[in-house]
Scaffold this motif. Structure first.
Motif, PDB file in Angstrom:
ATOM      1  N   TRP A 137       0.849  -1.201   0.000  1.00 50.28           N
ATOM      2  CA  TRP A 137       0.000   0.000   0.000  1.00 50.28           C
ATOM      3  C   TRP A 137       0.883   1.250   0.000  1.00 50.28           C
ATOM      4  N   GLY A 138       1.843   1.293   0.917  1.00 47.35           N
ATOM      5  CA  GLY A 138       2.743   2.445   0.963  1.00 47.35           C
ATOM      6  C   GLY A 138       3.629   2.547  -0.261  1.00 47.35           C
ATOM      7  N   ALA A 139       4.059   1.396  -0.790  1.00 50.02           N
ATOM      8  CA  ALA A 139       4.943   1.398  -1.961  1.00 50.02           C
ATOM      9  C   ALA A 139       4.266   2.035  -3.167  1.00 50.02           C
ATOM     10  N   TYR A 140       2.977   1.749  -3.347  1.00 47.55           N
ATOM     11  CA  TYR A 140       2.278   2.269  -4.520  1.00 47.55           C
ATOM     12  C   TYR A 140       1.718   3.672  -4.307  1.00 47.55           C
ATOM     13  N   LEU A 141       1.716   4.150  -3.070  1.00 50.04           N
ATOM     14  CA  LEU A 141       1.305   5.533  -2.833  1.00 50.04           C
ATOM     15  C   LEU A 141       2.398   6.531  -3.184  1.00 50.04           C
ATOM     16  N   PHE A 142       3.649   6.074  -3.293  1.00 52.72           N
ATOM     17  CA  PHE A 142       4.746   6.983  -3.656  1.00 52.72           C
ATOM     18  C   PHE A 142       4.459   7.705  -4.964  1.00 52.72           C
ATOM     19  N   SER A 143       3.904   6.978  -5.933  1.00 53.62           N
ATOM     20  CA  SER A 143       3.654   7.593  -7.244  1.00 53.62           C
ATOM     21  C   SER A 143       2.567   8.653  -7.172  1.00 53.62           C
ATOM     22  N   ILE A 192       2.288  10.576  -1.913  1.00 51.85           N
ATOM     23  CA  ILE A 192       1.847  10.343  -0.531  1.00 51.85           C
ATOM     24  C   ILE A 192       2.916   9.509   0.154  1.00 51.85           C
ATOM     25  N   LEU A 193       3.453  10.030   1.252  1.00 51.86           N
ATOM     26  CA  LEU A 193       4.552   9.404   1.979  1.00 51.86           C
ATOM     27  C   LEU A 193       3.973   8.601   3.140  1.00 51.86           C
ATOM     28  N   THR A 194       4.144   7.286   3.083  1.00 52.66           N
ATOM     29  CA  THR A 194       3.520   6.378   4.035  1.00 52.66           C
ATOM     30  C   THR A 194       4.558   5.743   4.934  1.00 52.66           C
ATOM     31  N   LEU A 195       4.300   5.752   6.224  1.00 50.99           N
ATOM     32  CA  LEU A 195       5.122   5.029   7.186  1.00 50.99           C
ATOM     33  C   LEU A 195       4.364   3.768   7.582  1.00 50.99           C
ATOM     34  N   ASP A 235       6.603 -10.607  14.244  1.00 53.93           N
ATOM     35  CA  ASP A 235       5.696 -11.664  14.692  1.00 53.93           C
ATOM     36  C   ASP A 235       5.788 -12.869  13.780  1.00 53.93           C
ATOM     37  N   THR A 236       4.708 -13.642  13.706  1.00 56.27           N
ATOM     38  CA  THR A 236       4.721 -14.880  12.935  1.00 56.27           C
ATOM     39  C   THR A 236       4.849 -14.637  11.443  1.00 56.27           C
ATOM     40  N   HIS A 237       4.512 -13.437  10.954  1.00 59.23           N
ATOM     41  CA  HIS A 237       4.752 -13.089   9.555  1.00 59.23           C
ATOM     42  C   HIS A 237       6.220 -12.674   9.438  1.00 59.23           C
ATOM     43  N   GLU A 238       7.093 -13.641   9.439  1.00 58.18           N
ATOM     44  CA  GLU A 238       8.527 -13.412   9.509  1.00 58.18           C
ATOM     45  C   GLU A 238       8.993 -12.378   8.481  1.00 58.18           C
ATOM     46  N   ALA A 239       9.661 -11.353   8.984  1.00 62.48           N
ATOM     47  CA  ALA A 239      10.415 -10.403   8.158  1.00 62.48           C
ATOM     48  C   ALA A 239       9.561  -9.479   7.309  1.00 62.48           C
ATOM     49  N   GLN A 240       8.264  -9.265   7.650  1.00 62.39           N
ATOM     50  CA  GLN A 240       7.453  -8.407   6.789  1.00 62.39           C
ATOM     51  C   GLN A 240       7.995  -6.978   6.730  1.00 62.39           C
ATOM     52  N   VAL A 241       8.418  -6.426   7.863  1.00 60.73           N
ATOM     53  CA  VAL A 241       9.000  -5.086   7.861  1.00 60.73           C
ATOM     54  C   VAL A 241      10.341  -5.088   7.125  1.00 60.73           C
ATOM     55  N   GLN A 242      11.104  -6.156   7.269  1.00 53.65           N
ATOM     56  CA  GLN A 242      12.383  -6.256   6.572  1.00 53.65           C
ATOM     57  C   GLN A 242      12.182  -6.277   5.060  1.00 53.65           C
ATOM     58  N   PHE A 243      11.156  -6.975   4.591  1.00 52.26           N
ATOM     59  CA  PHE A 243      10.843  -6.955   3.163  1.00 52.26           C
ATOM     60  C   PHE A 243      10.511  -5.537   2.709  1.00 52.26           C
ATOM     61  N   ALA A 244       9.710  -4.822   3.513  1.00 49.89           N
ATOM     62  CA  ALA A 244       9.339  -3.449   3.158  1.00 49.89           C
ATOM     63  C   ALA A 244      10.576  -2.583   2.980  1.00 49.89           C
ATOM     64  N   LEU A 245      11.528  -2.707   3.903  1.00 46.71           N
ATOM     65  CA  LEU A 245      12.736  -1.893   3.848  1.00 46.71           C
ATOM     66  C   LEU A 245      13.618  -2.271   2.668  1.00 46.71           C
ATOM     67  N   GLU A 246      13.691  -3.561   2.351  1.00 45.98           N
ATOM     68  CA  GLU A 246      14.443  -3.988   1.170  1.00 45.98           C
ATOM     69  C   GLU A 246      13.834  -3.403  -0.103  1.00 45.98           C
ATOM     70  N   ARG A 247      12.522  -3.183  -0.077  1.00 53.91           N
ATOM     71  CA  ARG A 247      11.838  -2.601  -1.238  1.00 53.91           C
ATOM     72  C   ARG A 247      12.066  -1.093  -1.344  1.00 53.91           C
ATOM     73  N   GLY A 248      12.678  -0.493  -0.312  1.00 57.56           N
ATOM     74  CA  GLY A 248      12.878   0.961  -0.332  1.00 57.56           C
ATOM     75  C   GLY A 248      11.662   1.726   0.134  1.00 57.56           C
ATOM     76  N   VAL A 249      10.882   1.122   1.042  1.00 53.43           N
ATOM     77  CA  VAL A 249       9.644   1.716   1.549  1.00 53.43           C
ATOM     78  C   VAL A 249       9.808   2.021   3.038  1.00 53.43           C
ATOM     79  N   PRO A 250       9.428   3.204   3.526  1.00 55.63           N
ATOM     80  CA  PRO A 250       9.570   3.529   4.951  1.00 55.63           C
ATOM     81  C   PRO A 250       8.787   2.543   5.819  1.00 55.63           C
ATOM     82  N   ALA A 251       9.453   1.956   6.801  1.00 57.94           N
ATOM     83  CA  ALA A 251       8.795   0.980   7.672  1.00 57.94           C
ATOM     84  C   ALA A 251       9.514   0.921   9.006  1.00 57.94           C
ATOM     85  N   LEU A 252       8.786   0.441  10.002  1.00 57.43           N
ATOM     86  CA  LEU A 252       9.283   0.417  11.373  1.00 57.43           C
ATOM     87  C   LEU A 252       8.636  -0.761  12.088  1.00 57.43           C
ATOM     88  N   ILE A 253       9.390  -1.412  12.950  1.00 57.55           N
ATOM     89  CA  ILE A 253       8.787  -2.430  13.814  1.00 57.55           C
ATOM     90  C   ILE A 253       7.973  -1.703  14.872  1.00 57.55           C
TER      91      ILE A 253
END
Length: 598
Positions: A199-205, A208-211, A217-235
């Motif tokens: 959602w945040g990745a596609y709002l860049f165009s 709209i700047l999304t954090l 949690d059990t969805h291993e590395a979801q925030v890490q994937f976001a950061l690898e994509r170049g999208v602002p994210a935080l645990i």
């Protein structure tokens, strides 16, 4: 590393070494000038401090080398450690909040074997290297929802989500038919329970700047994937403590089947969303219980249960004085009022939720308990006003005087201060780019400003293919984070005596202006620099500006971290005590014997 990666690495080293070769005489002049200047001011030679017993910022002993941690620490998040978290209460997910270790590690966190520089933006939005985040669990668990696919040595992100398997673009277009996403009135957004942050990745165009936030949690590395994509994210998680944002920060908040129990605990989580939403801001909910009459069987819940949940959410929203704008298909949108005049006048709406004490600080958010009382917004004199002031639409918002400043609510910061600060950062960043000519190119995407003040560093870089996480330390003399958000930028509160709520290798470039002076006598310099090393990507850059004595100590520790570092003069010349340290983190990984494919 691949040949491409190797050439990228050698190209960066060549640029850095070229700078060093061309300024040898310059550095010699710096050393002599610093010596003379120190002697003039102190009547002594330029050395590290003589008041060792009083100074927590003693440099590590000369020649100190920081060893690598074991390969099992490659994804170490000190304050969200999955094993340590099990000691804490499960109720309200408190065990997934920040719980920092008593003693920090004294070793360098390795990158996984085979780590490669991420794809440059915008290609990174759609793909990431498997070696950088070696977890395939989500490719199986979320296969039908189009979150992520495995494709040989890389992951592919088709742009889908749990409630938008046909893609984030189409989903956002649908939202855009319900509220205006094009006129610049919506600039900052918060995505709770973000998945891989499509959602945040596609709002860049859409400017709209999304954090995006999600727990570890059990969805291993979801925030890490976001950061690898170049999208602002935080645990981060909604549990018992406030999110690390000021009040009135976001124009829009979003939950797409985020599994947050909005209807429970007297609506405390929606109350927190209300705190961080700007007056007139929107809350968007898709997924259960919205459109339950269509999906109740697929959700494996009863009609009665889902109807009760939605009824509770509607009641909580009314107690917050929110107005439900629309519920269409799978999306419902509420709007926070522009002020509380009507809310206070009509006590029937708020009889289930009292107003917080007028003395409570809605901007206080570091280890601060969430509340169920309705947070205050600035007073208005009539119904046409917006509490806190009207913000210009983006992009004019970036350079306009933030309301918190022109209303005089930030001590010592005036319209003139703000304007001069912006001009100052234009000069500084221009100088940075002469020292590191890759700043402003696709080489760097994720940037961190450790002591952001008014966000000038980020503001000047707005036309570059980067995003900046602006940090206002909790020890800062004035709280300026609200003004940073009013500029259309994003950031958090943080205490640099603790680890940041993010994964290793989050940032391509880390900037610190007078940050180490701020933390003198508060915590160990080497611990802060080890944390910088943890969250910096291999071959990432560090820019530190501070007093020359502090930078001498920083450089000593940087050597022990195996950074390639260089102290250069201030942009105004060698007679300034403030200097700059530029450093590059060495490329290194865990050994090949540690590699395993999940």
């Amino acid at each position: 590393m691949t040949n491409a990666d190797s050439s990228s690495c050698s190209r960066y080293r060549t640029i850095f070494n070229f700078r060093k070769a061309n300024i040898c005489a310059y550095i010699l002049l710096l050393c002599v000038s610093s010596y003379l200047l120190a002697a003039y001011h102190r009547g002594t030679h330029l050395t590290t401090t003589t008041a060792a017993a009083c100074n927590r910022f003693d440099a590590a002993p000369s020649g100190t080398f920081f060893p690598s941690c074991g390969a099992n620490f490659s994804e170490y998040t000190p304050c969200e450690d999955p094993q340590r978290s099990l000691r804490y209460k499960r109720s309200r997910m408190i065990y997934r909040e920040r719980h920092c270790p008593e003693e920090p590690l004294k070793c360098r966190v390795p990158a996984p074997y085979g780590y490669r520089n991420p794809f440059p933006w915008p290609a990174s939005r759609d793909r990431a290297w498997f070696a950088n985040v070696p977890h395939r669990e989500l490719t199986v668990e979320k296969a039908v929802q189009n979150w992520i696919r495995s494709d040989g040595d890389r992951f592919v992100f088709p742009g889908g989500g749990t409630t938008f398997p046909n893609g984030a673009d189409a989903y956002i277009d649908h939202i855009g038919k319900l509220i205006n996403l094009k006129d610049g009135s919506i600039r900052t957004a918060l995505d709770t329970g973000c998945g891989v942050a499509s959602w945040g990745a596609y709002l860049f165009s859409r400017d709209i700047l999304t954090l995006s936030i999600a727990p570890r949690d059990t969805h291993e590395a979801q925030v890490q994937f976001a950061l690898e994509r170049g999208v602002p994210a935080l645990i981060g998680i909604l549990a018992s403590k406030r999110l690390p944002f000021p009040s009135r920060a976001f124009d829009m908040s979003h939950c797409s089947r985020c599994l947050i129990p909005w209807a429970e605990y007297d609506g405390i989580f929606l109350n927190e969303i209300d705190r961080v939403l700007r007056p007139g801001g929107y809350w968007i909910l898709s997924g259960p219980p919205i459109n339950w009459k269509k999906y109740w069987k697929g959700w494996q819940r009863t009609k009665e249960d889902l109807n009760e949940e939605q009824t509770k959410i509607e009641k909580i929203a009314k107690s917050l004085c929110w107005n439900k704008l629309v519920e269409k298909d799978d999306i419902a949108i509420w709007q926070k009022p522009k002020h509380h005049l009507d809310c206070k006048a009509n006590r029937k709406l708020t009889q289930d939720r009292s107003f917080c004490n007028s003395q409570s600080d809605p901007d206080k958010a570091w280890y601060t308990n969430m509340q169920t009382c309705l947070g205050p917004v600035p007073e208005v004199s009539n119904k046409e006003e917006t509490a806190g002031g009207v913000l210009d639409n983006w992009p004019n918002r970036l350079k306009s005087i933030p309301p918190r400043i022109y209303k005089g609510t930030i001590d010592g910061v005036t319209d003139e201060t703000y304007s001069k600060n912006y001009e100052l950062w234009k000069k500084r960043v221009s100088y940075y780019k002469t020292v590191n000519n890759q700043l402003g190119t696709e080489r760097y995407r994720n940037l961190l400003d450790m002591n952001a003040y008014l966000g000038g560093f980020a503001a000047v870089l707005i036309e570059d293919p980067v995003w900046v996480m602006n940090v206002v330390p909790v020890q800062a003399k004035v709280n300026t984070l609200g003004a940073i958000y009013e500029r259309g930028l994003i950031g958090i509160y943080h205490d640099w005596c603790e680890a940041m709520s993010t994964y290793p290798r989050t940032y391509d470039l880390i900037h610190a202006d007078s940050m180490f002076s701020l933390y003198r006598n508060r915590c160990e310099l080497e611990d802060i620099l080890l944390e910088v090393d943890r969250i910096l990507r291999p071959e990432g850059c560090v820019i530190i500006r501070d007093d020359v004595d502090i930078l001498v100590k920083v450089k000593s520790i940087a050597n022990g971290l195996e950074w390639d570092s260089l102290i250069v003069d201030h942009e105004d010349g060698p007679l300034e005590r403030e200097k700059l340290l530029f450093a590059v983190k060495k490329y290194w990984t865990a050994p090949s014997s540690s590699f395993r494919e999940d």
